[in-house]
Design a protein around this motif. Structure first.
Motif, PDB file in Angstrom:
ATOM      1  N   THR A  83     131.559 -42.335  51.310  1.00  0.00           N
ATOM      2  CA  THR A  83     133.207 -42.976  51.248  1.00  0.00           C
ATOM      3  C   THR A  83     133.692 -43.400  50.127  1.00  0.00           C
ATOM      4  O   THR A  83     134.895 -43.470  49.798  1.00  0.00           O
ATOM      5  N   GLY A  84     132.850 -43.339  48.993  1.00  0.00           N
ATOM      6  CA  GLY A  84     133.144 -44.030  47.725  1.00  0.00           C
ATOM      7  C   GLY A  84     132.858 -45.258  47.581  1.00  0.00           C
ATOM      8  O   GLY A  84     132.647 -45.768  46.272  1.00  0.00           O
ATOM      9  N   ASP A  85     132.535 -46.149  48.550  1.00  0.00           N
ATOM     10  CA  ASP A  85     131.832 -47.507  48.466  1.00  0.00           C
ATOM     11  C   ASP A  85     130.284 -47.350  48.789  1.00  0.00           C
ATOM     12  O   ASP A  85     129.808 -47.416  49.798  1.00  0.00           O
ATOM     13  N   LEU A  86     129.522 -47.542  47.599  1.00  0.00           N
ATOM     14  CA  LEU A  86     128.170 -47.291  47.663  1.00  0.00           C
ATOM     15  C   LEU A  86     127.493 -48.382  48.509  1.00  0.00           C
ATOM     16  O   LEU A  86     126.724 -48.202  49.262  1.00  0.00           O
ATOM     17  N   ARG A  87     127.781 -49.677  48.492  1.00  0.00           N
ATOM     18  CA  ARG A  87     127.495 -50.743  49.386  1.00  0.00           C
ATOM     19  C   ARG A  87     127.531 -50.410  50.717  1.00  0.00           C
ATOM     20  O   ARG A  87     126.564 -50.635  51.484  1.00  0.00           O
ATOM     21  N   ALA A  88     128.897 -50.154  51.038  1.00  0.00           N
ATOM     22  CA  ALA A  88     129.084 -49.914  52.539  1.00  0.00           C
ATOM     23  C   ALA A  88     128.125 -48.582  53.104  1.00  0.00           C
ATOM     24  O   ALA A  88     127.830 -48.522  54.062  1.00  0.00           O
ATOM     25  N   ASP A  89     128.303 -47.456  52.340  1.00  0.00           N
ATOM     26  CA  ASP A  89     127.455 -46.594  52.588  1.00  0.00           C
ATOM     27  C   ASP A  89     125.879 -46.628  52.932  1.00  0.00           C
ATOM     28  O   ASP A  89     125.394 -46.309  53.767  1.00  0.00           O
ATOM     29  N   SER A 183     119.752 -57.038  61.058  1.00  0.00           N
ATOM     30  CA  SER A 183     120.387 -58.262  60.274  1.00  0.00           C
ATOM     31  C   SER A 183     119.790 -58.234  59.016  1.00  0.00           C
ATOM     32  O   SER A 183     119.912 -58.917  58.245  1.00  0.00           O
ATOM     33  N   LEU A 184     118.589 -57.367  58.717  1.00  0.00           N
ATOM     34  CA  LEU A 184     118.012 -57.162  57.738  1.00  0.00           C
ATOM     35  C   LEU A 184     118.575 -56.577  56.437  1.00  0.00           C
ATOM     36  O   LEU A 184     118.431 -56.745  55.321  1.00  0.00           O
ATOM     37  N   VAL A 185     119.672 -55.600  57.061  1.00  0.00           N
ATOM     38  CA  VAL A 185     119.940 -54.498  56.250  1.00  0.00           C
ATOM     39  C   VAL A 185     121.009 -55.134  55.065  1.00  0.00           C
ATOM     40  O   VAL A 185     120.652 -54.529  53.789  1.00  0.00           O
ATOM     41  N   GLU A 186     121.908 -55.860  55.363  1.00  0.00           N
ATOM     42  CA  GLU A 186     122.779 -56.383  54.086  1.00  0.00           C
ATOM     43  C   GLU A 186     122.036 -57.060  53.056  1.00  0.00           C
ATOM     44  O   GLU A 186     122.128 -56.933  51.902  1.00  0.00           O
ATOM     45  N   ARG A 187     121.098 -57.778  53.466  1.00  0.00           N
ATOM     46  CA  ARG A 187     120.244 -58.343  52.480  1.00  0.00           C
ATOM     47  C   ARG A 187     119.409 -57.491  51.746  1.00  0.00           C
ATOM     48  O   ARG A 187     119.260 -57.577  50.428  1.00  0.00           O
ATOM     49  N   LEU A 188     118.862 -56.648  52.429  1.00  0.00           N
ATOM     50  CA  LEU A 188     118.080 -55.294  51.533  1.00  0.00           C
ATOM     51  C   LEU A 188     118.994 -54.929  50.425  1.00  0.00           C
ATOM     52  O   LEU A 188     118.716 -54.700  49.346  1.00  0.00           O
ATOM     53  N   VAL A 189     120.142 -54.370  50.993  1.00  0.00           N
ATOM     54  CA  VAL A 189     121.065 -53.570  50.322  1.00  0.00           C
ATOM     55  C   VAL A 189     121.629 -54.450  48.785  1.00  0.00           C
ATOM     56  O   VAL A 189     121.432 -54.069  47.651  1.00  0.00           O
ATOM     57  N   ASP A 190     122.108 -55.833  49.197  1.00  0.00           N
ATOM     58  CA  ASP A 190     122.553 -56.575  48.183  1.00  0.00           C
ATOM     59  C   ASP A 190     121.231 -56.846  47.074  1.00  0.00           C
ATOM     60  O   ASP A 190     121.358 -57.026  45.897  1.00  0.00           O
ATOM     61  N   GLN A 191     119.959 -56.935  47.590  1.00  0.00           N
ATOM     62  CA  GLN A 191     118.931 -57.353  46.652  1.00  0.00           C
ATOM     63  C   GLN A 191     118.716 -55.927  45.914  1.00  0.00           C
ATOM     64  O   GLN A 191     118.458 -56.088  44.639  1.00  0.00           O
ATOM     65  N   ALA A 192     118.801 -54.801  46.410  1.00  0.00           N
ATOM     66  CA  ALA A 192     118.507 -53.756  45.716  1.00  0.00           C
ATOM     67  C   ALA A 192     119.417 -53.409  44.569  1.00  0.00           C
ATOM     68  O   ALA A 192     119.259 -52.970  43.507  1.00  0.00           O
ATOM     69  N   LEU A 193     120.845 -53.611  45.113  1.00  0.00           N
ATOM     70  CA  LEU A 193     121.792 -53.358  44.005  1.00  0.00           C
ATOM     71  C   LEU A 193     122.208 -54.740  42.918  1.00  0.00           C
ATOM     72  O   LEU A 193     122.439 -54.311  41.892  1.00  0.00           O
ATOM     73  N   TYR A 194     121.852 -55.816  43.392  1.00  0.00           N
ATOM     74  CA  TYR A 194     122.379 -56.680  42.769  1.00  0.00           C
ATOM     75  C   TYR A 194     121.233 -57.785  42.092  1.00  0.00           C
ATOM     76  O   TYR A 194     121.351 -58.529  41.131  1.00  0.00           O
ATOM     77  N   GLY A 195     119.844 -57.578  42.529  1.00  0.00           N
ATOM     78  CA  GLY A 195     118.658 -58.126  42.255  1.00  0.00           C
ATOM     79  C   GLY A 195     118.476 -59.678  42.532  1.00  0.00           C
ATOM     80  O   GLY A 195     119.316 -60.062  43.187  1.00  0.00           O
ATOM     81  N   SER A 196     117.758 -60.157  41.483  1.00  0.00           N
ATOM     82  CA  SER A 196     117.458 -61.925  41.883  1.00  0.00           C
ATOM     83  C   SER A 196     118.002 -62.667  40.949  1.00  0.00           C
ATOM     84  O   SER A 196     117.677 -63.726  40.816  1.00  0.00           O
ATOM     85  N   ALA A 197     118.383 -61.908  39.576  1.00  0.00           N
ATOM     86  CA  ALA A 197     118.600 -62.858  38.534  1.00  0.00           C
ATOM     87  C   ALA A 197     119.968 -63.631  38.946  1.00  0.00           C
ATOM     88  O   ALA A 197     120.763 -63.236  39.602  1.00  0.00           O
ATOM     89  N   PRO A 198     120.110 -64.875  38.371  1.00  0.00           N
ATOM     90  CA  PRO A 198     121.350 -65.772  38.460  1.00  0.00           C
ATOM     91  C   PRO A 198     122.487 -64.899  37.926  1.00  0.00           C
ATOM     92  O   PRO A 198     122.483 -64.170  37.051  1.00  0.00           O
TER      93      PRO A 198
END
Length: 204
Positions: A83-89, A183-198
């Motif tokens: 759709t153009g929105d990677l996180r959403a896809d 419920s696991l999905v958004e956390r997985l995606v955000d972790q993969a895209l944004y990592g754990s760094a501050p």
């Protein structure tokens, strides 16, 4: 006279592509309903209206047939949006994958297929070639598009992102054997895209 011509006239053998599709559809239904052990050439041939000779010609074992049938069944359920929105896809696709496993009947056959593949080289190859590598390439295609659109860093490792997302689901399913759901999905995606760094940089 060709098989295709015979099929059009309603006599003789059906076209090979039609027979193959019917066999894969029958094997996929049996796999999801009753598990891998129920996928026998006898039962599949009967339900597909085919002959066992045809099945033996195209597949070296029922396990190899089951692996290809699994991919055919999963294809519609696991289409990859763009759709153009990677996180959403990624969230949409991963949620569909989790539903496919946990709610739509794929959890048991996946566990059985992967377990059997550890002792069956032909099944392992079929799983890799018929399902795992094609599915991985679909994810890589979507991530490459995001890379071209500037939605990922230029040095982003696309294979690692795929491993983080889908690998986490397989790890929970096959290794840890712990419950998981959408419920696991958004956390997985955000972790993969944004990592754990501050936020804002590295260590102080």
């Amino acid at each position: 006279m060709s098989e295709e011509t015979a099929g059009r006239r309603g006599r003789g053998r059906r076209p090979a592509a039609e027979v193959r599709a019917a066999v894969l559809a029958a094997a996929g239904r049996i796999l999801l309903q009753d598990g891998m052990q129920a996928v026998t050439f006898d039962r599949v041939a009967m339900e597909a209206g085919s002959s066992k000779t045809t099945l033996y010609k195209w597949w070296p074992s029922p396990g190899v047939l089951a692996a290809e049938a699994y991919f055919a069944q999963s294809r519609r359920a696991l289409e990859f949006p763009a759709t153009g929105d990677l996180r959403a896809d990624l969230i949409t696709q991963l949620r569909a994958f989790v539903r496919w496993l946990r709610e739509e009947g794929a959890e048991k056959p996946v566990s059985e297929l992967l377990g059997a593949a550890q002792m069956d080289a032909s099944l392992a190859q079929a799983w890799s070639e018929s399902y795992a590598l094609p599915r991985r390439e679909l994810a890589r295609e979507r991530l490459r598009l995001a890379l071209r659109q500037g939605q990922l860093r230029e040095d982003a490792d696309l294979d690692i992102i795929v491993d983080q997302l889908w690998g986490a689901c397989y790890h929970r399913l096959l290794v840890l054997r712990v419950p998981f759901d959408e419920s696991l999905v958004e956390r997985l995606v955000d972790q993969a895209l944004y990592g754990s760094a501050p936020h804002g940089g590295g260590s102080s």
